[in-house]
Design a protein around this motif. Structure first.
Motif, PDB file in Angstrom:
ATOM      1  N   ALA A 131      69.334  22.313  49.816  1.00 36.54           N
ATOM      2  CA  ALA A 131      70.146  21.220  50.350  1.00 36.54           C
ATOM      3  C   ALA A 131      70.553  20.212  49.286  1.00 36.54           C
ATOM      4  CB  ALA A 131      69.384  20.500  51.467  1.00 36.54           C
ATOM      5  N   LEU A 132      69.885  20.211  48.151  1.00 35.60           N
ATOM      6  CA  LEU A 132      70.124  19.177  47.147  1.00 35.60           C
ATOM      7  C   LEU A 132      71.522  19.183  46.527  1.00 35.60           C
ATOM      8  CD1 LEU A 132      66.704  19.073  45.216  1.00 35.60           C
ATOM      9  CD2 LEU A 132      67.542  17.527  47.003  1.00 35.60           C
ATOM     10  N   PRO A 133      72.081  20.343  46.163  1.00 39.63           N
ATOM     11  CA  PRO A 133      73.377  20.313  45.467  1.00 39.63           C
ATOM     12  C   PRO A 133      74.500  19.628  46.241  1.00 39.63           C
ATOM     13  CG  PRO A 133      72.346  22.459  45.199  1.00 39.63           C
ATOM     14  CD  PRO A 133      71.535  21.710  46.208  1.00 39.63           C
ATOM     15  N   ALA A 134      74.490  19.736  47.562  1.00 35.88           N
ATOM     16  CA  ALA A 134      75.562  19.140  48.365  1.00 35.88           C
ATOM     17  C   ALA A 134      75.421  17.631  48.475  1.00 35.88           C
ATOM     18  CB  ALA A 134      75.579  19.763  49.753  1.00 35.88           C
ATOM     19  N   ARG A 135      74.233  17.110  48.195  1.00 36.47           N
ATOM     20  CA  ARG A 135      73.987  15.660  48.227  1.00 36.47           C
ATOM     21  C   ARG A 135      74.360  15.054  49.584  1.00 36.47           C
ATOM     22  NH1 ARG A 135      71.143  13.476  43.894  1.00 36.47           N
ATOM     23  NH2 ARG A 135      72.352  11.534  44.043  1.00 36.47           N
ATOM     24  N   GLU A 136      73.967  15.735  50.644  1.00 30.59           N
ATOM     25  CA  GLU A 136      74.161  15.205  51.989  1.00 30.59           C
ATOM     26  C   GLU A 136      72.811  14.751  52.516  1.00 30.59           C
ATOM     27  OE1 GLU A 136      76.148  17.994  54.477  1.00 30.59           O
ATOM     28  OE2 GLU A 136      77.936  18.116  53.206  1.00 30.59           O
ATOM     29  N   ALA A 137      72.749  13.486  52.928  1.00 29.32           N
ATOM     30  CA  ALA A 137      71.458  12.876  53.246  1.00 29.32           C
ATOM     31  C   ALA A 137      70.741  13.555  54.407  1.00 29.32           C
ATOM     32  CB  ALA A 137      71.660  11.391  53.560  1.00 29.32           C
ATOM     33  N   ILE A 140      68.961  16.988  53.641  1.00 33.22           N
ATOM     34  CA  ILE A 140      67.883  16.731  52.680  1.00 33.22           C
ATOM     35  C   ILE A 140      66.706  16.073  53.395  1.00 33.22           C
ATOM     36  CG2 ILE A 140      67.222  15.350  50.679  1.00 33.22           C
ATOM     37  CD1 ILE A 140      70.043  15.772  49.585  1.00 33.22           C
ATOM     38  N   ALA A 141      66.998  15.052  54.203  1.00 30.73           N
ATOM     39  CA  ALA A 141      65.930  14.346  54.923  1.00 30.73           C
ATOM     40  C   ALA A 141      65.216  15.266  55.902  1.00 30.73           C
ATOM     41  CB  ALA A 141      66.508  13.143  55.654  1.00 30.73           C
ATOM     42  N   LYS A 142      65.964  16.120  56.584  1.00 31.35           N
ATOM     43  CA  LYS A 142      65.353  17.023  57.552  1.00 31.35           C
ATOM     44  C   LYS A 142      64.435  18.019  56.866  1.00 31.35           C
ATOM     45  CE  LYS A 142      66.388  20.286  61.266  1.00 31.35           C
ATOM     46  NZ  LYS A 142      67.450  20.944  62.067  1.00 31.35           N
ATOM     47  N   PHE A 181      70.839   7.333  47.209  1.00 32.58           N
ATOM     48  CA  PHE A 181      69.748   8.301  47.259  1.00 32.58           C
ATOM     49  C   PHE A 181      68.523   7.776  46.513  1.00 32.58           C
ATOM     50  CE2 PHE A 181      73.168  11.306  48.241  1.00 32.58           C
ATOM     51  CZ  PHE A 181      72.560  12.084  49.218  1.00 32.58           C
ATOM     52  N   ILE A 182      67.366   8.190  46.994  1.00 33.17           N
ATOM     53  CA  ILE A 182      66.152   7.956  46.222  1.00 33.17           C
ATOM     54  C   ILE A 182      66.143   8.918  45.033  1.00 33.17           C
ATOM     55  CG2 ILE A 182      64.907   7.243  48.289  1.00 33.17           C
ATOM     56  CD1 ILE A 182      63.423   9.958  48.157  1.00 33.17           C
ATOM     57  N   ASP A 183      65.108   8.858  44.213  1.00 28.79           N
ATOM     58  CA  ASP A 183      64.974   9.737  43.058  1.00 28.79           C
ATOM     59  C   ASP A 183      64.614  11.144  43.547  1.00 28.79           C
ATOM     60  OD1 ASP A 183      64.331  11.100  40.754  1.00 28.79           O
ATOM     61  OD2 ASP A 183      63.044   9.529  39.931  1.00 28.79           O
ATOM     62  N   LEU A 184      65.638  11.960  43.743  1.00 29.98           N
ATOM     63  CA  LEU A 184      65.429  13.297  44.292  1.00 29.98           C
ATOM     64  C   LEU A 184      64.717  14.215  43.303  1.00 29.98           C
ATOM     65  CD1 LEU A 184      68.829  13.825  46.133  1.00 29.98           C
ATOM     66  CD2 LEU A 184      66.608  13.264  47.137  1.00 29.98           C
ATOM     67  N   GLU A 185      64.871  13.970  42.034  1.00 25.43           N
ATOM     68  CA  GLU A 185      64.169  14.781  41.041  1.00 25.43           C
ATOM     69  C   GLU A 185      62.661  14.558  41.146  1.00 25.43           C
ATOM     70  OE1 GLU A 185      63.996  15.565  36.194  1.00 25.43           O
ATOM     71  OE2 GLU A 185      65.510  14.232  37.056  1.00 25.43           O
ATOM     72  N   SER A 186      62.262  13.309  41.276  1.00 26.78           N
ATOM     73  CA  SER A 186      60.838  13.012  41.432  1.00 26.78           C
ATOM     74  C   SER A 186      60.314  13.542  42.760  1.00 26.78           C
ATOM     75  CB  SER A 186      60.592  11.509  41.338  1.00 26.78           C
ATOM     76  OG  SER A 186      60.849  11.041  40.026  1.00 26.78           O
ATOM     77  N   LEU A 187      61.113  13.453  43.801  1.00 25.91           N
ATOM     78  CA  LEU A 187      60.703  13.999  45.092  1.00 25.91           C
ATOM     79  C   LEU A 187      60.526  15.509  45.006  1.00 25.91           C
ATOM     80  CD1 LEU A 187      60.064  13.606  48.064  1.00 25.91           C
ATOM     81  CD2 LEU A 187      62.527  13.658  48.547  1.00 25.91           C
ATOM     82  N   GLU A 217      61.043   4.658  44.444  1.00 22.96           N
ATOM     83  CA  GLU A 217      61.455   3.410  45.072  1.00 22.96           C
ATOM     84  C   GLU A 217      62.503   3.682  46.155  1.00 22.96           C
ATOM     85  OE1 GLU A 217      62.766   0.628  42.171  1.00 22.96           O
ATOM     86  OE2 GLU A 217      60.816   0.487  41.163  1.00 22.96           O
ATOM     87  N   ILE A 218      62.388   2.968  47.251  1.00 24.12           N
ATOM     88  CA  ILE A 218      63.379   3.058  48.316  1.00 24.12           C
ATOM     89  C   ILE A 218      64.481   2.043  48.046  1.00 24.12           C
ATOM     90  CG2 ILE A 218      63.802   2.852  50.790  1.00 24.12           C
ATOM     91  CD1 ILE A 218      61.998   5.195  50.039  1.00 24.12           C
ATOM     92  N   PRO A 219      65.727   2.479  47.838  1.00 19.45           N
ATOM     93  CA  PRO A 219      66.820   1.533  47.549  1.00 19.45           C
ATOM     94  C   PRO A 219      67.123   0.662  48.767  1.00 19.45           C
ATOM     95  CG  PRO A 219      67.685   3.742  47.862  1.00 19.45           C
ATOM     96  CD  PRO A 219      66.196   3.879  47.863  1.00 19.45           C
ATOM     97  N   VAL A 220      67.233  -0.634  48.540  1.00 19.77           N
ATOM     98  CA  VAL A 220      67.519  -1.550  49.654  1.00 19.77           C
ATOM     99  C   VAL A 220      68.855  -2.256  49.478  1.00 19.77           C
ATOM    100  CG1 VAL A 220      65.093  -1.896  50.207  1.00 19.77           C
ATOM    101  CG2 VAL A 220      66.207  -3.407  48.547  1.00 19.77           C
ATOM    102  N   LEU A 221      69.504  -2.075  48.337  1.00 19.25           N
ATOM    103  CA  LEU A 221      70.792  -2.731  48.092  1.00 19.25           C
ATOM    104  C   LEU A 221      71.851  -1.694  47.804  1.00 19.25           C
ATOM    105  CD1 LEU A 221      69.628  -5.693  45.815  1.00 19.25           C
ATOM    106  CD2 LEU A 221      70.175  -5.780  48.249  1.00 19.25           C
TER     107      LEU A 221
END
Length: 221
Positions: A131-137, A140-142, A181-187, A217-221
């Motif tokens: 799911a990562l290449p498409a960068r659809e939240a 990825i979250a599911k 997005f959060i840091d998907l590489e670290s995830l 880190e969770i982005p808030v801005l």
């Protein structure tokens, strides 16, 4: 007792509360929230859901109450019932709580994790990576939710299971609506480490994965 609260077909309230109908309605509404059919802030009606599913309002109300208990639905008596609109700040707070609970979980479960759990997590990880290449939240979250949901059922601590369940769906919903997005590489690295830890029943590796999750880190801005 009002008509819509009267037990159906001679059943008492406890039977209805624990019935498969309630579970089915709960699962279908939860899926609708997760797949975007029901959106944050959207108003819902127990009568409309009951009509849609072909059931009485009683099990629908029970299912909605369960969804309220895990934070996905908010209601004001006589005014509204709606899907919760999770802010990035709320997602950030939920993530802190989830990570603390999950750290306790891995300490208990990973040293005795069964092979079947590893096999399911391996499949979930593959879906996450796909799911990562498409960068659809949403996908990825599911996929991420599925991956991390495999260990809680292995716990013998019912209170810990309930605590994780009470926060994880809120976190998943919030993660679909972050400003970036959060840091998907670290995830991805954390999933890989935890997957290996489950395979090898290696608590040290599992704790390393939790440290890596703590640096996200969770982005808030």
């Amino acid at each position: 007792m009002s008509a819509d609260r009267r037990p159906m077909m001679g059943q008492d309230a406890s039977v209805i509360t624990n019935s498969k109908v309630v579970t089915t309605v709960f699962d279908r509404v939860l899926t609708a929230i997760q797949d975007g059919t029901l959106l944050p802030g959207q108003h819902i009606s127990d009568s409309n859901i009951a009509e849609q599913f072909g059931v009485s309002r009683t099990p629908v109300r029970e299912a909605i109450q369960r969804l309220r208990e895990i934070g996905l639905i908010e209601a004001s008596s006589g005014r509204f019932t709606r899907i919760v609109d999770v802010t990035p700040e709320q997602t950030q707070h939920a993530y802190i709580v989830w990570r603390a609970l999950y750290s306790v979980l891995v300490t208990e479960v990973v040293p005795r994790a069964p092979e079947r759990t590893y096999n399911v997590m391996l499949r979930d990880n593959a879906q996450f990576l796909a799911a990562l290449p498409a960068r659809e939240a949403r996908p990825i979250a599911k996929a991420n939710l599925n991956f991390f949901s495999r260990l809680p059922p292995e716990s013998e601590n019912a209170a810990l299971q309930r605590a994780i369940t009470s926060v994880v769906h809120l976190l998943s919903l919030g993660s679909m609506h972050l400003p970036s997005f959060i840091d998907l590489e670290s995830l991805s690295d954390a999933q890989r480490l935890l997957l290996g830890a489950v395979h090898d029943q290696d608590l040290a590796a599992a704790r390393e994965a939790m440290v890596l999750l703590g640096e996200i880190e969770i982005p808030v801005l």
